[in-house]
Structures are given as C-alpha cells and as structure tokens.
Enzyme design. Structure first.
Site, PDB file in Angstrom:
ATOM      1  N   SER A  46      36.375  42.858  37.179  1.00 10.68           N
ATOM      2  CA  SER A  46      35.481  41.972  37.912  1.00 10.68           C
ATOM      3  C   SER A  46      34.257  42.771  38.316  1.00 10.68           C
ATOM      4  CB  SER A  46      36.175  41.430  39.163  1.00 10.68           C
ATOM      5  OG  SER A  46      35.270  40.800  40.041  1.00 10.68           O
ATOM      6  N   TYR A  94      41.266  42.559  46.634  1.00 19.18           N
ATOM      7  CA  TYR A  94      40.791  42.296  45.277  1.00 19.18           C
ATOM      8  C   TYR A  94      39.770  43.355  44.864  1.00 19.18           C
ATOM      9  CZ  TYR A  94      38.918  39.504  41.375  1.00 19.18           C
ATOM     10  OH  TYR A  94      38.513  39.060  40.134  1.00 19.18           O
TER      11      TYR A  94
END
Length: 271
Positions: free
Chosen positions: A137, A150
C-alpha cells in the site's frame, strides 16, 4: 511473457486480488485463487477457469496446505501474488487498536508473504526464475491516517520485498511490491465491480490497479505505483520529514474537524 506459466493469488476472491487473477489469466497464466472465504475463491476461479484453495493466512499450517494444493493443481508455482490483507482502522489513534489487531496485521501483511515465499522459493531458484509480487500500500511508503497497525505492517511488507529483491535477484527471482493509494474495493465499502459512488478519480477501480500491476510486471519494476502522485509524496517525505509530518497533521485536523470518522470508509472520503 507469462503465457503457460502459473500463479497463486492470495486474497483473490474479491477486490484487487480478483482483478489480478483475471488479468493474469488474460495473459495466459494458469491461476490458483486463494481466499479466506472458500465460496469467493471458487467463484473467482470458476470465472477464469482456474483452481481454488482457501484458508486463514495467519496460520502457517494453512499456508502450507494452500501452497501444496496450488502446486497439486498447477504443477508448480511460477508467481506468488501475496495480496491478502485487511484494515480495521484505529481512528482514535495507534494505542486504540488492541494487541490482537496488531498481531493479525503482522501475521497477514508480513509473515504470510514470508511463509509462502519460503515454500515456493526453492523451486523457483532451482528453475532459475520466479516472481514474488506483494500487494502492500502507499501506506507502506507514507502513513495511513487512522490506521497505525495497517501502516506499520505495510511498511514492513515493503521492507521485506526489498530484502527479497536484494537477496534473490541474482537467483533469477523478480520481486515487485504494489503500493496504491485508495482503491474502490470491499475493504473501503465498495462493490469492486460497481464503484460508481467513488468520491473522485483518485479512488481507482481494482481493474485499473490490476492493469498497472500487469504493466509493471512486464517492465520488471520493483515499485509499482498505480497512483503516480504517491512517488511525489514519498519524495517530499524523504526530503523534509518534519514538514511532511506537519502537513499530515493538518490533513488529519481537516478530516477530523467534525469528530472522529465512523470508520475507514468514512475517513477516506474526507482526505
């Protein structure tokens, strides 16, 4: 380039994973789709004429079984696409997330890729060629406001991919890490096949991300950025990290101006 080769795609039952499975199958690859949900895995596999397997990638034994089933179906694994991931958010701050959320994030975003790579790398090295693709990401290059577990584990995923590229590049192993910004997937509350309610063009579809990944694989790029602006943000962070953090704090204040967002789906529409 990839016709006749094989791929195992984790998290392939929906979102980016399913779009990647479609794109690889369109390249002529034989694909095994792995997902936590066996019904989603089978539906995605049926769509592309592939194989399916399922299990919880936080469990090392489940990973070993899924790799074995993929190899049984495909004969070997030429490409491992470690795409599975999740994001629960920690919108009240890093310390608001319980230990289990942090551990699950670590096991799925980092250890699952490492454990699967351990199993497929020997065969790839023996053949002198293979592909390891990790869907991380832009949060792994920057930081995701409202989801520290995350962001931290996606940073680790990018670092692991770099190490694999450095250590095994001379063995013929091609390593790529995919770092998109926002994508219209179920993770953010979208139907990946019907993302009409995207707030702006910066929220890409899963198919758009898959097309970018396909281009990156053909170009043998390590860092694949479906959102080109992520490179600019990354450069700005490197050049003046203090200024970048102050800018992110302003962005957070604006996003939280009306109170703590309900979830990540709500938060991403404010940033």
């Amino acid at each position: 380039m990839f016709a006749g080769r094989t791929a195992l795609v984790t998290g392939g039952g929906q979102g980016i994973g399913r779009a990647l499975a479609r794109a690889l199958a369109a390249e002529g690859m034989r694909v095994c789709v792995a997902d936590l949900d066996p019904a989603l895995a089978q539906a995605a596999a049926d769509e592309i004429g592939g194989a399916a397997t399922s299990g919880d990638l936080r469990d090392p034994e489940a990973i070993a079984r899924m790799v074995h089933e993929a190899e049984s179906a495909l004969g070997r694994i030429d490409m491992l696409v470690s795409n599975a991931g999740f994001a629960l958010g920690a919108v009240a701050g890093p310390t608001s997330a319980p230990d289990q959320q942090w551990q699950d994030s670590w096991d799925l975003h980092v250890m699952a890729h490492l454990r699967a790579a351990r199993l497929v790398l020997p065969g790839m090295i023996a053949r002198g060629e293979g592909w390891l693709v990790n869907t991380a990401s832009a949060a792994g290059l920057l930081s995701q406001i409202g989801d520290a577990p995350y962001s931290a584990t996606k940073h680790a995923a990018v670092s692991l991919a770099q190490s694999l590229a450095i250590e095994h590049g001379d063995d013929g192993i091609h390593v790529s890490v995919v770092c998109p910004l926002y994508v219209a997937t179920p993770l953010l509350g979208y139907d990946a096949d019907r993302p009409e309610n995207r707030p702006n063009d910066r929220v890409l579809t899963a198919a758009e991300v898959a097309a970018c990944v396909n281009d990156g694989l053909h170009a043998d790029r390590f860092l694949i950025l479906p959102h080109p602006e992520a490179a600019t943000f990354f450069q700005r962070r490197a050049e003046d990290t203090d200024r970048w953090i102050h800018g992110m704090r302003r962005l957070r204040r604006d996003a939280f101006a009306e109170g703590i967002p309900a979830d990540l789906g709500d938060l991403h529409r404010k940033i």
